[in-house]
Design an enzyme around this catalytic site. Structure first.
Site, PDB file in Angstrom:
ATOM      1  N   GLY A  65       0.850  -1.177   0.000  1.00  0.00           N
ATOM      2  CA  GLY A  65       0.000   0.000   0.000  1.00  0.00           C
ATOM      3  C   GLY A  65       0.891   1.234   0.000  1.00  0.00           C
ATOM      4  N   CYS A  66       0.489   2.229  -0.771  1.00  0.00           N
ATOM      5  CA  CYS A  66       1.381   3.382  -0.952  1.00  0.00           C
ATOM      6  C   CYS A  66       1.607   4.143   0.347  1.00  0.00           C
ATOM      7  CB  CYS A  66       0.849   4.300  -2.046  1.00  0.00           C
ATOM      8  SG  CYS A  66      -0.861   4.824  -1.842  1.00  0.00           S
ATOM      9  N   ASN A  67       0.547   4.350   1.119  1.00  0.00           N
ATOM     10  CA  ASN A  67       0.722   5.047   2.391  1.00  0.00           C
ATOM     11  C   ASN A  67       1.498   4.187   3.379  1.00  0.00           C
ATOM     12  OD1 ASN A  67      -1.005   7.331   1.718  1.00  0.00           O
ATOM     13  ND2 ASN A  67      -2.689   5.874   1.813  1.00  0.00           N
ATOM     14  N   ALA A  68       1.188   2.888   3.359  1.00  0.00           N
ATOM     15  CA  ALA A  68       1.814   1.984   4.326  1.00  0.00           C
ATOM     16  C   ALA A  68       3.319   1.918   4.110  1.00  0.00           C
ATOM     17  CB  ALA A  68       1.200   0.594   4.201  1.00  0.00           C
ATOM     18  N   THR A 117       5.232   4.108   2.764  1.00  0.00           N
ATOM     19  CA  THR A 117       5.851   5.391   3.100  1.00  0.00           C
ATOM     20  C   THR A 117       6.110   5.483   4.596  1.00  0.00           C
ATOM     21  OG1 THR A 117       4.490   6.340   1.327  1.00  0.00           O
ATOM     22  CG2 THR A 117       5.688   7.875   2.725  1.00  0.00           C
TER      23      THR A 117
END
Lengths: 348, 348, 348, 348
Positions: D149-152, D154
């Site tokens: 996941g992109c937020n995860a 990061t």
């Protein structure tokens, strides 16, 4: 009865917003506008959105020019208002939108601003809960008012109800703000160019160096925080001209529940015309406050993280600066607090 | 005396803007708001920027619900207002923000819209110069008013003074518009997603297919254009929520000079409260009209190209739609035309 | 074999884009970067997006520093490259991204730029149709190349096919461009601040004063336009960091049809790797060209208006400047034209 | 040797970014693209930025169509890849950009996603420090990979170095993210309309409900966090199409200093091609990572607040999704890890 008004620093963003709001205020009449480098020009040539004030011409910012008004608003760079405001009669209502008169601690001033320290004036965030009641009380009859820092007031309004009611810990507050570049003013610099801001999120003043931190702590101490109040504060420039979306979190005091949280904030702002706590599950967007004197708050409790999350939205130029200044002026002069101020944002 | 007001289509963008303006109107009181799919909800839960109208609840859009008001504003999708408005008493002031009642030519309607044709109502752009004087005259006492298309009124206001005064040719007008997506409404579709619009300029309806073209020609004919009026019209979506910046050009009539041009436009709008011709060398920006009922015009003559360039800025939701509707209502009812409307934009 | 490359003006936007593209070019090796006020700093500290060039340090922009390279790209303010480039060996490939060497007419230079006139170099828009075949031919073996103005090449690519094939009139062309602020460079000025650009569309250089106008006319004359070529040209700043969306219109020559139009443009660009004519009914968006060396064209004929509308999209920094420069360098040096250049945009 | 590639879900944003990167990958050849509702159309008509892939036509997303490739990338809505991927040969490299195969805990899946639980695949964030060395090791030779996941990713990349080295506490992490809307995909919904996002900062999933929270905790546990790991996570949509700017803070372990912090992060990423720790006093901007496979980190220690602040920037579609997938594929197949991936962002 109407009050005559001068605005010093009329060519900048805060000055422009003051004038936009003042032009619709039924009791205030702007008769004088001053600037630094545009004197002699029509105001509307420098601020082309202020069509209703096309009759005003920019004059130099001097004590003589500012003398003789009932109210003087200062929207000058930090450090510029002290000398001039000192020459105003004591019964003139002077409201400073700069930082010069916000901090009660000279030590804080030296650490975060530097230069000559000027005494603190009455802080212009009427809704702030303090251990002595609302900050509004201190504004009644005041003649020297310090409008708040836009970021500082957003965070203070977010956290103070929980501190004042002993629902949250004042130690280890963390806040991250998405902010528009208009808060940084109109002086040209590379980091504020549209090419640098568009399509990007740019942090600045990371690590506890932002000048609004001591102001937040001061407000939270007034709400009851002890000396161990701490605020990790990170602002992030995002591509919107106006607006602050502050996400502030604090640990719950032991035994406190989501119901206690909601109750504390709703009680604090139940009768406030400009600070609204949204219903459970709703969170504010900055666009909903654009051009309005409103601050919208959304609340959540993250049980797993043990933290309250308060999301606050306001317009940095309106409720964050110029609107707060006018609201404070209304209170100081005994006018209805909402005179000339709207709670409705310009959205979408 | 105050007038009771109903707004049909209160959950959309045009409806929201009507309500934002109406909430500050001293003579109008909104008592009823209707919607299609959000009935039963509080208005403020669907339009969270409208804090001052938190007491209103959305009702279904029916003739019964809308009956009994002095004024009914329709902000419905095209084709939806005709049947309901036909059931309103003839002395009710009905103002349609949709396209249904704008076109006097059934042929145009069939070619650009299709579906049932409804008769044209009085066109709601008071400042438009026509061969019979200002369009304002037709609005006095009117009870059925068609608010303009936002793009159409921008271009018509840009070109009509030159046509009415025989300064420019109505044949071979070219206009290109930078427009914000709010004009396209709130119905979700891929081409209006933020990811598609941010960081991009996206043309649409290229090549003479946009529905506002016949409306522009109709307005220019009223200003004196002959049957050979032609308008090349290209709208470009750009990443701002609101605003129209129309660059319209026309050939000068033989012998006409830059002074003739300036004189024609300045005369046309000299006493208009909401349409302002900027001084020589100044051109408008959309931000300066945000949320205002103003239309700002900048003029230039390009001698080498033999063309007049008129750049017009307005807020598509305010002066382009809701503000025009309220301004027209003021005129129709004999109120001062500027009641409840501001000429100052929210900038920056 | 690889070519050694120096980039003068590496701290600006055009310089940064040159370096981004050059870092991925398999035959070019950047060994020297120069700047004005940041000398001694790492390139990556000034251009933090250029992570692959973290080893380069900015040096002063002098003839000595730039000597000894196979290729020198100049990305300096107008007027700054002439003196230095004159000191380079004649067999060095020098490519100027400024305006100094674009105009063949001293009169045009004096009228639109002023200051010392420098001789014109070979114009770097390979795909341009001229009466003598593609401009590409002139670039083979060239050692002095003038990269185009970004707006000028967009409009020239839009209109030249119709002029070269006698399908459209070169007289009375009208073009309006939505442009991002990066084309205006990195020098701080109030009108380019994010607060001024966000949420707004701002016209500039209205009325035939923009410096790219003579460059467009020069390119269209090369395509066969007569002395009566005329271009009404209006750029509008919109809130996207990069991109040009040019809407250009011209009258059809008598007897010409939509099929003639499509045929002319498709023939002109049929085998071009970087200029693509979209299918009937499709129009380009700037985001689809972001960071790519592509120019996308959409065509429509408005029968009622008697005009061809060509909508062109490109990235002002890539195909509009740095990409065009590298493409031209490839041609000049006998490399495959597409080396190191992508046709795919970064979208959404 | 080249590898044949199929991309399932080619019409969406993640699929488009996969294809943009794959078109420049020297060892991968895309032969098949599939979609749900656009089958039969040319890819370039749905993804007009992918000019280099104009020869591809969208096919239906079925196991038959996807069979016979060396690599299959899935860019489908959550829940859609499990059934089809189960039918692929076990020696095919399958990489899922959805959430289906990320979580090792069925309990987490049930709490945050629901629906059928599919087994976890190897997690595709090569640079992540774990107690068993870099996550990269687990990817060598893998044939089933879950892109993050992109937020995860990061937040995990931001905090893991400090946890793995016992410099920070894993309890009471607070992270607030400014994110672009492209991470939410291409399905039309009102909250993602440009009119809702432009000029506004909009929080969502406030209070511990975002689906990436368990994924972050899982990654931090792999880095050594105990069961008391806690993450207060608040994402804020801001008006940029791409990008994540995550501000993550954690308390320092007792006795740890700013030097310890810098040392921990610099050691963790010293040899990483795509994760860069910026020098003291520098902080990343999302624009500097646009279209690049890079993650940039800035570090600060706020002594007064007792917290480390890590600001991380990446492009959610590139390093956050498609770039991570391709980087992981490179590792799995024994190719140089950086093949086909750039570290340079498209800025400004």
């Amino acid at each position: 009865m109407t009050f005559s008004v001068a605005v010093a620093g009329a060519s900048g963003y805060a000055g422009g917003e003051l004038l936009r709001l003042l032009s619709g205020h039924p009791e205030f009449v702007v008769t004088t506008v001053t600037a630094h480098s545009n004197t002699g020009q029509r105001l509307v040539d420098v601020q082309p959105h202020l069509r209703s004030l096309a009759h005003l011409v920019l004059q130099p910012t001097t004590a003589q020019v500012l003398a003789g008004h009932d109210i003087v608003f200062f929207a000058l760079p930090h450090g510029a208002s002290g000398e001039i405001s000192a020459q105003l009669d004591s019964d003139v209502l002077a409201i400073d939108c700069g930082a010069d008169h916000r901090l009660t601690s000279r030590e804080d001033w030296d650490a975060f601003y530097g230069g000559d320290y000027a005494e603190a004036w009455t802080y212009g965030v009427p809704e702030l809960p303090t251990r002595n009641g609302k900050q509004r009380n201190a504004l009644v009859g005041a003649r020297r008012i310090a409008a708040p820092g836009c970021n500082a007031s957003t965070v203070a309004l977010s956290m103070a109800p929980g501190i004042e009611s002993d629902v949250i810990e004042a130690h280890d507050i963390v806040t991250v703000l998405a902010v528009g570049p208009s808060g940084a003013g109109k002086s040209p610099q590379v980091t504020l160019l549209a090419s640098e801001i568009l399509g990007s999120a740019n942090p600045y003043a990371v690590g506890g160096t932002h000048r609004h931190i001591p102001e937040i702590k001061q407000a939270l101490r007034a709400a009851g925080a002890g000396d161990d109040v701490s605020v990790s504060f990170t602002p992030v420039l995002v591509p919107m001209s106006r607006g602050i979306l502050a996400t502030s979190t604090a640990r719950l005091q032991p035994g406190m529940t989501a119901a206690d949280v909601r109750s504390a904030w709703e009680l604090a702002y139940a009768h406030e015309p400009f600070v609204h706590v949204l219903p459970e599950g709703q969170f504010p967007r900055t666009a909903d406050t654009l051009g309005a004197n409103s601050c919208l708050l959304g609340l959540a409790v993250d049980e797993a993280a043990g933290r309250v999350i308060v999301v606050a939205a306001l317009d940095n130029l309106t409720k964050g600066t110029a609107g707060a200044a006018i609201q404070s002026a209304n209170i100081a002069l005994g006018l209805p607090e909402t005179t000339g101020l709207s709670v409705d944002g310009v959205a979408p």
